[in-house]
Each structure stands twice: as structure tokens, then as C-alpha cells.
Design an enzyme around this catalytic site. Structure first.
Site, PDB file in Angstrom:
ATOM      1  N   ASP A   1      35.402  26.776  14.223  1.00 30.89           N
ATOM      2  CA  ASP A   1      36.615  26.277  14.852  1.00 30.89           C
ATOM      3  C   ASP A   1      36.486  26.548  16.355  1.00 30.89           C
ATOM      4  OD1 ASP A   1      39.171  25.887  15.914  1.00 30.89           O
ATOM      5  OD2 ASP A   1      40.143  26.383  14.005  1.00 30.89           O
TER       6      ASP A   1
ATOM      7  N   PHE B   1      42.815  32.397  13.305  1.00 36.70           N
ATOM      8  CA  PHE B   1      44.194  31.953  13.464  1.00 36.70           C
ATOM      9  C   PHE B   1      44.787  31.708  12.066  1.00 36.70           C
ATOM     10  CE2 PHE B   1      47.479  28.808  14.677  1.00 36.70           C
ATOM     11  CZ  PHE B   1      48.093  29.519  15.697  1.00 36.70           C
TER      12      PHE B   1
ATOM     13  N   ARG C   1      49.126  37.646  26.731  1.00 37.47           N
ATOM     14  CA  ARG C   1      47.899  36.853  26.806  1.00 37.47           C
ATOM     15  C   ARG C   1      47.913  35.979  28.065  1.00 37.47           C
ATOM     16  NH1 ARG C   1      46.327  32.608  22.068  1.00 37.47           N
ATOM     17  NH2 ARG C   1      48.203  31.624  22.861  1.00 37.47           N
TER      18      ARG C   1
ATOM     19  N   TYR D   1      44.808  19.996  22.854  1.00 31.83           N
ATOM     20  CA  TYR D   1      45.972  20.232  23.726  1.00 31.83           C
ATOM     21  C   TYR D   1      45.848  21.540  24.496  1.00 31.83           C
ATOM     22  CZ  TYR D   1      47.137  22.464  19.298  1.00 31.83           C
ATOM     23  OH  TYR D   1      47.055  23.177  18.137  1.00 31.83           O
ATOM     24  N   LYS D   2      44.800  22.329  24.200  1.00 27.63           N
ATOM     25  CA  LYS D   2      44.616  23.594  24.908  1.00 27.63           C
ATOM     26  C   LYS D   2      43.806  23.311  26.178  1.00 27.63           C
ATOM     27  CE  LYS D   2      45.347  26.196  20.686  1.00 27.63           C
ATOM     28  NZ  LYS D   2      44.778  26.637  19.408  1.00 27.63           N
TER      29      LYS D   2
HETATM   30  C1  LIG Z   1      45.655  26.418  18.191  1.00 22.93           C
HETATM   31  C2  LIG Z   1      44.940  26.648  16.898  1.00 22.93           C
HETATM   32  C3  LIG Z   1      45.301  25.936  15.736  1.00 22.93           C
HETATM   33  C4  LIG Z   1      46.487  24.987  15.709  1.00 22.93           C
HETATM   34  O1  LIG Z   1      46.429  24.074  14.670  1.00 22.93           O
HETATM   35  P1  LIG Z   1      47.347  22.781  14.727  1.00 22.93           P
HETATM   36  O2  LIG Z   1      47.192  22.127  13.419  1.00 22.93           O
HETATM   37  O3  LIG Z   1      46.848  21.931  15.864  1.00 22.93           O
HETATM   38  O4  LIG Z   1      48.753  23.218  14.988  1.00 22.93           O
HETATM   39  C5  LIG Z   1      44.545  26.132  14.592  1.00 22.93           C
HETATM   40  N1  LIG Z   1      43.492  26.991  14.577  1.00 22.93           N
HETATM   41  C6  LIG Z   1      43.130  27.704  15.675  1.00 22.93           C
HETATM   42  C7  LIG Z   1      41.970  28.624  15.592  1.00 22.93           C
HETATM   43  C8  LIG Z   1      43.861  27.561  16.846  1.00 22.93           C
HETATM   44  O5  LIG Z   1      43.532  28.284  17.922  1.00 22.93           O
END
Ligand SMILES: *Cc1c(COP(=O)(O)O)cnc(C)c1O
Length: 394
Positions: free
Chosen positions: A181, A110, A353, A206-207
Site C-alpha cells: 500500500d 491503517f 502529525r 488525495y494525499k
Molecule cells: C489514507 C489511507 C487509506 C484510506 O482509504 P480510503 O478508502 O481512500 O478512504 C487506506 N489505507 C491507507 C494505508 C491509508 O493511508
């Protein structure tokens, strides 16, 4: 029991296939936040830090999250957002390998994970390099120049899974630190952090953990390192005795040192209540249920919607808890689906998705979703100006 629809406040008529982005509202969280606003913040004010246990929330809830990802008690703490936790993890990892200069990641990660590493490298200005390779080239790219390998287990676009155990072994064989992660893993698939042996892990809540928009992130530090790891974000609540108000920072013992500042008490209350659902859920049963839903979805979409091309691995063992399909006009098609109550999302350039969350999605939902997808594609309902304009969040 896996299906727990009644635990959530789901809008009627909506088929929610986006729990991989933002989980729905648990009724427990709604009630808990209302009660805490009244009885804790409202009635106790500043006393709440002690009397309502606010100061202990980050590690207490960290333990509850830890149980879902195979982490021992006392090895996980909550706080901040995932971006911040990535920064902390990478900064701590490279301090453990001071003679090396490479941080290795992959192009399926990400972007914020890569950006945070880039920002850290610029701030340090000591010749560090972020090396980004294709996901299937990571194993080969791990050599003895690599200080830390930073990977996300489940690819946010395609759902492709990395093998945590194998890659961690490979990193360790080359003398590198391993950071995982778990953003799309926690609450989605079984994770065995202790068994995998990685030094650090991070993730958000939050996911698949349904903690609500802006819910805090978590960080795991392998217990044997927790008393020596060096926190780069040396905030007062990660120090040994915050209320001594010393002018010199001394890290707290154990995982508490990864705390930074004041915890988000209301969000943590919502998350703690949301986590109650897991008390009755077995992760391996959840995984089987998720795979069954995904297989049904793929089978029906491929049989009835020839315009869509599977963009996720076909082998369910290589997929997380989402299925992605590629379509040139994916953004518009997703908007048209959302207008019909089927909620997924879109990831550039062409990925539609769909997340599968067996806590509140069942087979009938999947079939009903495919019925809508078939109509939207067959009748080109997406080809309408109202669906073509991109909004700020896709
Ligand atoms: C959803 C997600 C994030 C989001 O980061 P935030 O700081 O919570 O906005 C970061 N890394 C990955 C791999 C994600 O899937």
C-alpha cells in the site's frame, strides 16, 4: 525544480503541514474542472464518454501515476477508493496461493486495510486468518503458511518506512504474494515498483498527489500476471466487452480487468490536472528537499519545545515524508495550532502529525510553524475548553 508554490491555490497566512492527509488545490485542477463541466459534461453530455475520452481516463491517468512509482505503462489503473482497491488486491492475491490460509499484516497498518481483509475473510468463510504482528516482527512472521503479505510502506502514525525490496524478497522466498500500500509513498518518496518485484500495489491520490477530497485510488498488477489475475469485484467495466452486455463475465485483458464500474470523471479530471506538477519534478530531489525540511523541523522543535517527544524514527532514511511528535494533550494542542493557521493533524492516542511537502512548503514555513508550536506549548494555549472537544474528523 522542487518548490512550485505558484502551482497551488494556497490560502494566505496558512502553513499547511497536512498534505499527507489531503493535498491543497492545484490551480490547474480548478481550471480543468471548470472547463470540463462546461465543455464536456455540459456541452457533450453522453457523447463525452467517447468524444472527451472519459472511458480512457482510468488507464491514461494510471500511466501518469505509474511514472511516479516506477510502474511500467499499462500496469496501473484508477478507480474506486483505496479501501476497495485493498479488497481487490487481497482477494486476487489469495487466489494465487489457494493452498494457503494466512494473510499477514502489521499493527502499524491503517485500520481500513485490516478491516477490508477481515471482511473478505468473513465473506469467503473458508478458514482464512488475518495475522497481525508488530512492524519489526514482519520479516520473521513470513513463513510457508502465508498466502499474502499486505503492508503499507509508510506508517501513517509514525512515518516509519518498511524496506519494500527486502520484504518483497522475503515474501517471495517463502512463496507468498506481496501487496504494497503506497498511500503515504506516492508523490512523497521515490518508489520503484518494477524493481521491487511485488505482485500488487495500491494507493490513493488525495494525499501527496493532490487529487482532491475523494479522488480515486490506483491499483498496480505486475505485468506478467495481468492477464491471469482473477478480479473478485467483477464489474462490467472490467469485463472484456462491456457493451456486448453478455450475461457471463469475462475479464478484460491486462490491467483493465481491475476496473469495476463507472469512473469518477470529474475527480479524474481534477487529478489529471493536478499531476501536471510532476512533469518538472525529480523524485530524488523531492526526497532530499523533504528530508531537509524534516530535519530542520525536528532540530528546532527539540531545541525549543521540550514538551514534545519525537515519535518518528530519528534516522531520516527510516522515515517517509512526515514527522510525528507525541504529546498527552496532542488533540487540543493541534486544535490550538490550527486556530493559528498551522495545519497538521492528530492521530489517537497522542500523535501530532506534520506532513512535509516540498512542492509548496519551504524552510521559512517550517521555522514559522515552530514559532507557533513553541508559543502554544510554552503558554499552554491548548488548555482551553474550545480546543478540548473532539470533532468528527481529527
Ligand atoms: C489514507 C489511507 C487509506 C484510506 O482509504 P480510503 O478508502 O481512500 O478512504 C487506506 N489505507 C491507507 C494505508 C491509508 O493511508
Amino acid at each position: 525544480m522542487v518548490l512550485q508554490k505558484d502551482f497551488f491555490d494556497l490560502p494566505t497566512g496558512m502553513i499547511y503541514l497536512d498534505g499527507n492527509s489531503l493535498g491543497p488545490l492545484p490551480k490547474t485542477a480548478k481550471a480543468r474542472v471548470a472547463a470540463m463541466m462546461q465543455d464536456e459534461w455540459g456541452a457533450q453530455l453522453i457523447k463525452g464518454w467517447n468524444s472527451a475520452g472519459w472511458m480512457a481516463q482510468p488507464s491514461r491517468i494510471g500511466d501518469a501515476v505509474g511514472r511516479l512509482i516506477g510502474a511500467p505503462t499499462g500496469s496501473v489503473v484508477m478507480g474506486d477508493t483505496l479501501s476497495i482497491k485493498v479488497y481487490q488486491a487481497v482477494a486476487a492475491a489469495i487466489r494465487m496461493r489457494p493452498e494457503r490460509r494466512v494473510i499477514l499484516s502489521d499493527s502499524g497498518n491503517f485500520p481500513t486495510d485490516l478491516y477490508m481483509a477481515q471482511g473478505l475473510i468473513r465473506a469467503l468463510d473458508q478458514g482464512y486468518e488475518l495475522r497481525v504482528v508488530a512492524p519489526d516482527e514482519v520479516t520473521e512472521a513470513i513463513d510457508d503458511s502465508v498466502a499474502a503479505v499486505m503492508l503499507t510502506e509508510v506508517d501513517y502514525r509514525t512515518g516509519r518506512l518498511h524496506n519494500m525490496g527486502d520484504l518483497t524478497k522475503r515474501a517471495h522466498a517463502a512463496g507468498a504474494i506481496m501487496i504494497w500500500d503506497l498511500a503515504h509513498s506516492a508523490g512523497a518518496i521515490p518508489v520503484d515498483l518494477a524493481g521491487c518485484g511485488c505482485e500488487l500495489a495500491v494507493g490513493c491520490t488525495y494525499k501527496y498527489l493532490n487529487g482532491g477530497p475523494g479522488a480515486p485510488a490506483f491499483i498496480y498488477v505486475r505485468p506478467d500476471l495481468a492477464d491471469t489475475i482473477e478480479p473478485a469485484l467483477a464489474g462490467w467495466l472490467g469485463c472484456a466487452a462491456p457493451f456486448d452486455f453478455d450475461l457471463e463475465y469475462r475479464p478484460a485483458p491486462g490491467i483493465e480487468r481491475m476496473r469495476v464500474g463507472t469512473p469518477p470523471v470529474i475527480q479524474l479530471a481534477a487529478l489529471e490536472a493536478a499531476l501536471e506538477v510532476w512533469e518538472a519534478v525529480d523524485m530524488s530531489e523531492l526526497r532530499s528537499a523533504s528530508i531537509a525540511l524534516q530535519e530542520t523541523f525536528i532540530h528546532h522543535v527539540e531545541a525549543r519545545v521540550p514538551q514534545l517527544a519525537l515519535a518518528s524514527p530519528r534516522d531520516s532514511a527510516q522515515r517517509g515524508s512526515q514527522v510525528s511528535f507525541a504529546f498527552e494533550n496532542g488533540y487540543a494542542a493541534m486544535q490550538a495550532l490550527i486556530a493559528r493557521g498551522v495545519i497538521g493533524d492528530f492521530r489517537a492516542p497522542d500523535i501530532m502529525r506534520f506532513g512535509f511537502t516540498p512542492l509548496y512548503i519551504d524552510e521559512a514555513d517550517v521555522i514559522a510553524a515552530v514559532d507557533h508550536i513553541e508559543v502554544v506549548m510554552r503558554d499552554r494555549i491548548w488548555d482551553d475548553p474550545q480546543y478540548l472537544t473532539r470533532q468528527r474528523v481529527t
